[in-house]
Design an enzyme around this catalytic site. Structure first.
Site, PDB file in Angstrom:
ATOM      1  N   LYS A  52       1.819  -2.604  -7.490  1.00 27.74           N
ATOM      2  CA  LYS A  52       2.873  -3.188  -6.656  1.00 27.74           C
ATOM      3  C   LYS A  52       3.702  -4.174  -7.468  1.00 27.74           C
ATOM      4  CE  LYS A  52       0.269  -2.214  -2.509  1.00 27.74           C
ATOM      5  NZ  LYS A  52      -0.675  -2.640  -1.490  1.00 27.74           N
ATOM      6  N   GLN A  96      -3.442  -7.951   0.367  1.00 26.48           N
ATOM      7  CA  GLN A  96      -4.116  -6.697   0.020  1.00 26.48           C
ATOM      8  C   GLN A  96      -5.431  -6.571   0.803  1.00 26.48           C
ATOM      9  OE1 GLN A  96      -2.858  -4.195  -2.063  1.00 26.48           O
ATOM     10  NE2 GLN A  96      -4.591  -3.074  -1.228  1.00 26.48           N
ATOM     11  N   ASP A 119       4.158  -4.883   5.242  1.00 27.71           N
ATOM     12  CA  ASP A 119       3.214  -3.765   5.403  1.00 27.71           C
ATOM     13  C   ASP A 119       3.358  -3.120   6.787  1.00 27.71           C
ATOM     14  OD1 ASP A 119       1.717  -3.082   3.179  1.00 27.71           O
ATOM     15  OD2 ASP A 119       0.253  -4.695   3.459  1.00 27.71           O
TER      16      ASP A 119
END
Ligand code: NAP
Length: 279
Positions: A52, A96, A119
């Site tokens: 990422k 994460q 997200d």
């Protein structure tokens, strides 16, 4: 032989578009910033976070890295998120997953400001998707819609079967297909006669997490098959949920693993970061 849907190429086109838009904002004095939070030492999570950050570097998005030890408490993490929510120079926040067991993931997801939730996991964004309102959409299913559109696969009026009903893939996938006017069926581990059901699909999305589970008997001739799985075969080699060699003989189009859905997830994350900065 099926047409191979090239996720590497399509994701790279999307990242290039984001790069251009980020540059244009930069020229007007605005920097796009993503805060990436990693808790603990999960090796797979470290790889995802590294990928990422690499995509951020490529697109010109500034990434702020917060790497916290495994023993971080829920309170400490929630405090960091609160700080990031308040920072005007942070557009997107990514925590994460999975988190160490002492931390409640739901609490953490709900603590992220919905307008920084790149997200798309916050209940506000999940709700917005389900009632057709604007909001962040989870990156993997959003990427699959792009794969289908950019490969010229029409969804309108088609029968789409999604195998898997997770909150991050299966359910949002079904809602996005519905938004594209597909007729959608969601299948899961309790579904009866799965091969027969799948054989009625014009578009088959497989998100189960079992190596090469979907064989040729599941697939209608000419169907588009999207393989979300990231599994290991008997030799430890990366493979998907679909038996690629057998299914590619029957399908009209198919995504490979690697090089299909995987790269799209990160490209859509970059797109969500850009949207977080401009909207
Ligand atoms: P998950 O949360 O474990 O969900 C798996 C789903 O598959 C569940 O709904 C389960 O049904 C269903 N399932 C399991 N066995 C089945 C069977 N025998 N027949 C029918 N349905 C069955 O997994 P996930 O997070 O959605 O991920 C799925 C796969 O996609 C994994 O391989 C993951 O690594 C991969 N993935 C890839 C990306 C990417 O960027 N490429 C992103 C996310 C996930 P029940 O609900 O009934 O248990």
């Amino acid at each position: 032989m099926a047409k191979i849907i090239d996720g590497k190429k399509i994701s790279s086109d999307i990242k290039d578009d984001v790069k251009e838009a980020v540059k244009a904002l930069q020229e007007k004095g605005q920097t796009v910033t993503l805060a990436v939070v990693l808790v603990g030492d999960n090796p797979a999570s470290k790889v995802y976070v590294r990928n990422k950050k690499t995509a951020c570097e490529y697109t010109g998005i500034r990434s702020l890295s917060f790497e916290l030890p495994e023993e971080t408490t829920e309170e400490e993490l929630l405090r960091l998120i609160d700080d990031l929510n308040k920072r005007a120079d942070v557009d997107g926040i990514l925590v994460q997953l999975p988190l160490p067991e002492q931390i409640n993931e739901d609490k953490v997801i709900e603590a992220i400001a919905p307008d920084k939730d790149v997200d798309g996991f916050h209940p506000m964004n999940v709700g917005a998707l389900s009632i057709g309102k604007k909001g962040f959409v989870p990156c993997t299913p959003a990427g699959i819609i792009q794969l289908l559109k950019r490969s010229g696969i029409d969804m309108d009026g088609k029968h789409a079967v999604v195998i898997g009903r997770s909150n991050i893939v299966g359910k949002p996938m079904a809602l996005l297909l519905l938004r594209e006017n597909a007729t959608v069926t969601i299948a899961h581990s309790h579904t009866k006669d799965l091969p027969a059901l799948c054989k009625t699909a014009d578009i088959l999305i497989v998100a189960i997490g079992r190596a090469k589970f979907v064989t040729a008997e599941y697939v209608k001739e000419g169907a588009a098959v999207i393989d979300v799985g990231m599994d290991r075969d008997e030799n430890g080699k990366l493979c998907g949920d679909v038996d690629f060699d057998a299914v590619s003989e029957i399908a009209g189009a198919i995504t490979p693993v690697p090089g299909g859905v995987g790269p799209m997830t990160i490209a859509m994350l970059m797109k969500n970061c850009l949207a977080a900065a401009v909207e």
